[in-house]
Design a protein around this motif. Structure first.
Motif, PDB file in Angstrom:
ATOM      1  N   LEU A 125       0.809  -1.221   0.000  1.00  0.00           N
ATOM      2  CA  LEU A 125       0.000   0.000   0.000  1.00  0.00           C
ATOM      3  C   LEU A 125       0.843   1.273   0.000  1.00  0.00           C
ATOM      4  CD1 LEU A 125      -2.776  -1.014   2.563  1.00  0.00           C
ATOM      5  CD2 LEU A 125      -2.721  -1.326   0.080  1.00  0.00           C
ATOM      6  N   MET A 126       2.125   1.139   0.253  1.00  0.00           N
ATOM      7  CA  MET A 126       2.976   2.336   0.342  1.00  0.00           C
ATOM      8  C   MET A 126       4.187   2.202  -0.574  1.00  0.00           C
ATOM      9  SD  MET A 126       2.725   3.305   4.349  1.00  0.00           S
ATOM     10  CE  MET A 126       1.129   3.372   5.167  1.00  0.00           C
ATOM     11  N   VAL A 127       3.940   2.319  -1.863  1.00  0.00           N
ATOM     12  CA  VAL A 127       5.015   2.204  -2.841  1.00  0.00           C
ATOM     13  C   VAL A 127       5.541   3.602  -3.172  1.00  0.00           C
ATOM     14  CG1 VAL A 127       5.661   1.369  -5.119  1.00  0.00           C
ATOM     15  CG2 VAL A 127       3.940   0.142  -3.790  1.00  0.00           C
ATOM     16  N   GLU A 128       6.841   3.785  -2.972  1.00  0.00           N
ATOM     17  CA  GLU A 128       7.473   5.081  -3.238  1.00  0.00           C
ATOM     18  C   GLU A 128       8.737   4.853  -4.056  1.00  0.00           C
ATOM     19  OE1 GLU A 128       7.764   7.874   0.062  1.00  0.00           O
ATOM     20  OE2 GLU A 128       9.758   8.469  -0.616  1.00  0.00           O
ATOM     21  N   ALA A 129       9.081   5.826  -4.901  1.00  0.00           N
ATOM     22  CA  ALA A 129      10.282   5.692  -5.738  1.00  0.00           C
ATOM     23  C   ALA A 129      10.837   7.077  -6.017  1.00  0.00           C
ATOM     24  CB  ALA A 129       9.916   4.983  -7.044  1.00  0.00           C
ATOM     25  N   PRO A 130      12.098   7.161  -6.471  1.00  0.00           N
ATOM     26  CA  PRO A 130      12.628   8.467  -6.899  1.00  0.00           C
ATOM     27  C   PRO A 130      11.760   9.048  -8.019  1.00  0.00           C
ATOM     28  CG  PRO A 130      14.367   6.801  -6.861  1.00  0.00           C
ATOM     29  CD  PRO A 130      13.071   6.076  -6.658  1.00  0.00           C
ATOM     30  N   GLY A 131      11.687  10.355  -8.064  1.00  0.00           N
ATOM     31  CA  GLY A 131      10.911  11.016  -9.119  1.00  0.00           C
ATOM     32  C   GLY A 131      11.686  11.013 -10.424  1.00  0.00           C
ATOM     33  N   HIS A 132      11.882   9.824 -10.970  1.00  0.00           N
ATOM     34  CA  HIS A 132      12.662   9.666 -12.194  1.00  0.00           C
ATOM     35  C   HIS A 132      11.941  10.354 -13.352  1.00  0.00           C
ATOM     36  CE1 HIS A 132      15.367   7.661 -14.999  1.00  0.00           C
ATOM     37  NE2 HIS A 132      14.315   7.401 -15.740  1.00  0.00           N
ATOM     38  N   GLY A 133      12.699  11.040 -14.171  1.00  0.00           N
ATOM     39  CA  GLY A 133      12.082  11.697 -15.322  1.00  0.00           C
ATOM     40  C   GLY A 133      12.748  13.026 -15.585  1.00  0.00           C
ATOM     41  N   ARG A 134      12.056  13.865 -16.308  1.00  0.00           N
ATOM     42  CA  ARG A 134      12.679  15.136 -16.670  1.00  0.00           C
ATOM     43  C   ARG A 134      11.579  16.148 -16.966  1.00  0.00           C
ATOM     44  NH1 ARG A 134      18.097  16.469 -19.940  1.00  0.00           N
ATOM     45  NH2 ARG A 134      17.279  17.693 -21.675  1.00  0.00           N
ATOM     46  N   CYS A 135      11.805  17.385 -16.539  1.00  0.00           N
ATOM     47  CA  CYS A 135      10.869  18.471 -16.821  1.00  0.00           C
ATOM     48  C   CYS A 135      11.619  19.556 -17.571  1.00  0.00           C
ATOM     49  CB  CYS A 135      10.299  19.045 -15.525  1.00  0.00           C
ATOM     50  SG  CYS A 135       9.270  17.864 -14.644  1.00  0.00           S
ATOM     51  N   GLU A 136      11.065  19.957 -18.701  1.00  0.00           N
ATOM     52  CA  GLU A 136      11.714  20.967 -19.526  1.00  0.00           C
ATOM     53  C   GLU A 136      10.791  22.171 -19.710  1.00  0.00           C
ATOM     54  OE1 GLU A 136      12.716  18.944 -23.184  1.00  0.00           O
ATOM     55  OE2 GLU A 136      14.438  17.941 -22.258  1.00  0.00           O
ATOM     56  N   VAL A 137      11.416  23.317 -19.933  1.00  0.00           N
ATOM     57  CA  VAL A 137      10.698  24.553 -20.258  1.00  0.00           C
ATOM     58  C   VAL A 137      10.968  24.839 -21.734  1.00  0.00           C
ATOM     59  CG1 VAL A 137      10.545  27.033 -19.806  1.00  0.00           C
ATOM     60  CG2 VAL A 137      10.970  25.434 -17.910  1.00  0.00           C
ATOM     61  N   VAL A 138       9.924  25.222 -22.463  1.00  0.00           N
ATOM     62  CA  VAL A 138      10.069  25.565 -23.884  1.00  0.00           C
ATOM     63  C   VAL A 138       9.665  27.023 -24.067  1.00  0.00           C
ATOM     64  CG1 VAL A 138       9.371  25.013 -26.245  1.00  0.00           C
ATOM     65  CG2 VAL A 138       9.334  23.222 -24.490  1.00  0.00           C
ATOM     66  N   CYS A 139      10.602  27.887 -24.415  1.00  0.00           N
ATOM     67  CA  CYS A 139      10.264  29.289 -24.677  1.00  0.00           C
ATOM     68  C   CYS A 139       9.936  29.428 -26.160  1.00  0.00           C
ATOM     69  CB  CYS A 139      11.420  30.207 -24.309  1.00  0.00           C
ATOM     70  SG  CYS A 139      11.865  30.103 -22.574  1.00  0.00           S
ATOM     71  N   PHE A 140       8.703  29.865 -26.431  1.00  0.00           N
ATOM     72  CA  PHE A 140       8.226  29.915 -27.816  1.00  0.00           C
ATOM     73  C   PHE A 140       8.789  31.104 -28.587  1.00  0.00           C
ATOM     74  CE2 PHE A 140       4.250  28.114 -25.663  1.00  0.00           C
ATOM     75  CZ  PHE A 140       4.666  26.798 -25.839  1.00  0.00           C
ATOM     76  N   SER A 141       9.253  32.121 -27.858  1.00  0.00           N
ATOM     77  CA  SER A 141       9.700  33.363 -28.496  1.00  0.00           C
ATOM     78  C   SER A 141      10.530  34.137 -27.482  1.00  0.00           C
ATOM     79  CB  SER A 141       8.465  34.183 -28.909  1.00  0.00           C
ATOM     80  OG  SER A 141       8.811  35.528 -29.105  1.00  0.00           O
ATOM     81  N   SER A 142      11.448  34.966 -27.981  1.00  0.00           N
ATOM     82  CA  SER A 142      12.215  35.804 -27.056  1.00  0.00           C
ATOM     83  C   SER A 142      11.432  37.066 -26.694  1.00  0.00           C
ATOM     84  CB  SER A 142      13.565  36.179 -27.684  1.00  0.00           C
ATOM     85  OG  SER A 142      13.346  36.922 -28.864  1.00  0.00           O
ATOM     86  N   ASP A 143      10.283  37.279 -27.330  1.00  0.00           N
ATOM     87  CA  ASP A 143       9.469  38.477 -27.083  1.00  0.00           C
ATOM     88  C   ASP A 143       8.639  38.288 -25.815  1.00  0.00           C
ATOM     89  OD1 ASP A 143       7.791  40.618 -27.082  1.00  0.00           O
ATOM     90  OD2 ASP A 143       6.731  40.088 -28.931  1.00  0.00           O
ATOM     91  N   HIS A 144       9.010  39.024 -24.789  1.00  0.00           N
ATOM     92  CA  HIS A 144       8.367  38.893 -23.478  1.00  0.00           C
ATOM     93  C   HIS A 144       6.856  39.136 -23.551  1.00  0.00           C
ATOM     94  CE1 HIS A 144       8.377  39.013 -19.037  1.00  0.00           C
ATOM     95  NE2 HIS A 144       7.467  39.964 -19.174  1.00  0.00           N
ATOM     96  N   GLU A 145       6.460  40.081 -24.408  1.00  0.00           N
ATOM     97  CA  GLU A 145       5.037  40.440 -24.482  1.00  0.00           C
ATOM     98  C   GLU A 145       4.280  39.565 -25.479  1.00  0.00           C
ATOM     99  OE1 GLU A 145       4.268  42.612 -22.396  1.00  0.00           O
ATOM    100  OE2 GLU A 145       6.184  43.637 -22.007  1.00  0.00           O
ATOM    101  N   GLY A 146       4.954  38.633 -26.115  1.00  0.00           N
ATOM    102  CA  GLY A 146       4.314  37.838 -27.156  1.00  0.00           C
ATOM    103  C   GLY A 146       3.393  36.762 -26.597  1.00  0.00           C
TER     104      GLY A 146
END
Ligand SMILES: [Zn+2]
Length: 388
Positions: A145-166
């Motif tokens: 009932l108590m299975v735990e593991a390292p948070g294996h994986g990866r999270c990435e950020v994708v910036c669609f444009s260098s324009d802050h207001e875009g």
């Protein structure tokens, strides 16, 4: 190979016509940030922006114990536990925006004069156990009932444009297509890694959704498990095939196209419609007409067309109430050898009228049973009216 074990091959996208890949994908320029996180610069320009050096004095990256996953024994879903995310950047002033390009390499995540589309590992990830080693698999342990593991994986950020207001809806079709190619390249790279079960490209747009950085960007999660929604959809597809002999998603698309009631747009290669049993305000699903499992299988023409239709939907969103609509855009992709699955995007909003937000209250939050106060047919009519 672990997510951190990056070789030039692992970020090379030029795998056209192998393994079902339908077109040439861009090859990023890659470098490392001050704390060793990877950053990838994508461009279609002949003289692409050049990555600079990150001079910041950053704390070391979280170790494998920083994020954990636990299995909820009641329903079998995995929950990610990431206490370090409490420290993440919250609505910084514009001059402190971590997603704007910074040629000095001292104040942002992107040390460069400029960029087209850039991807980097999230500094405050929900899944950060990048060093769990090859052959990583989540433990099964039936009955425990108590299975735990390292948070294996990866999270990435994708910036669609260098324009802050875009915004994504303000991108040119060519830039939107580059983002589609970036999603394709990242999905294939991450899906090929040990212990990654599912790759999820998404965008949260608007403070109403809980966005803490206004600079136009999305995220990618590489999960070590199959998510609840994916699991439920694939099970439904398998049941449908057993009962009818046909593919669930192909049948849904064919049904929407033949009824036409909820179709927003149909082009040479793509269709967008409000689904029959939409759960969210302004919910729209976008399908390529040809059955593929993931973005990289699209041909050049299909990818261009998908990017154009995606822009049409986002622009209709912003026209709906005469101001930017908060939305979540959620891409569904599957491995080439997945028994079921059909590439598509699901978009929806939390705004249910010009001045009201949809809150997930008792029935939705407590039971996952949605109530909607507008028929999907009326939603489709409203969106068609503002569609350019
Ligand atoms: Zn910015």
């Amino acid at each position: 190979m672990t997510p951190d074990d990056v070789t030039p091959e692992s970020v090379t996208g030029n795998r056209a016509n192998e393994d079902g890949v339908g077109r040439l994908l861009p090859t990023p320029q890659q470098t490392s940030l001050a704390d060793d996180r990877q950053i990838l610069f994508f461009s279609t320009a002949e003289n692409p922006p050049v990555p600079g050096i990150d001079h910041r004095d950053l704390p070391a990256r979280p170790d494998d114990s920083a994020t954990r996953v636990r299995r909820d024994p009641q329903i079998g879903d995995w929950v990610m536990i990431a206490p370090a995310r409490q420290e993440r950047t919250y609505k910084p002033p514009r001059r402190m925006c971590p997603l704007c390009p910074d040629p000095s390499g001292r104040s942002s995540e992107v040390p460069a004069d400029d960029y087209d589309v850039v991807v980097f590992e999230n500094r405050f990830p929900s899944l950060a156990a990048a060093h769990a080693g090859s052959g990583f698999r989540l433990p099964d342990r039936p009955g425990d009932l108590m299975v735990e593991a390292p948070g294996h994986g990866r999270c990435e950020v994708v910036c669609f444009s260098s324009d802050h207001e875009g915004s994504f809806s303000g991108l040119t079709p060519e830039r939107a297509r580059l983002v589609v190619d970036v999603w394709s390249q990242r999905t294939d790279d991450l899906l090929a890694r040990d212990g990654v079960e599912e790759v999820f490209c998404f965008e949260n747009r608007g403070e109403e959704i809980g966005v803490t950085l206004t600079h136009p960007h999305g995220q990618i999660y590489a999960y070590p498990f199959r998510t609840h929604r994916t699991e439920t959809m694939l099970r439904a597809a398998s049941t449908h095939r057993a009962q009818t002999g046909s593919d669930l998603f192909e049948s849904i698309l064919a049904g929407e196209l033949s009824s036409g009631e909820r179709i927003l747009v149909q082009t040479a290669h793509t269709a967008a419609f409000v689904p029959f049993a939409a759960r969210w305000p302004a919910e729209v699903h976008i399908y390529p007409l040809r059955h593929v499992r993931r973005l990289s299988e699209l041909t050049d023409d299909e990818a261009d067309d998908l990017a154009r239709v995606y822009l049409m939907v986002l622009r209709a969103y912003d026209a709906l109430y005469g101001r930017p609509l908060p939305y979540i855009a959620s891409w569904h992709q599957y491995r080439a050898d997945s028994a079921e699955g059909y590439l598509h995007a699901e978009l929806f909003s939390v705004r249910r009228s010009a001045d009201k937000l949809k809150y997930l209250a008792g029935s939705e939050s407590g039971r996952d049973a949605f109530v909607t106060d507008k028929t999907p047919e009326d939603v489709a009519a409203d969106l068609r009216e503002v569609m350019a």
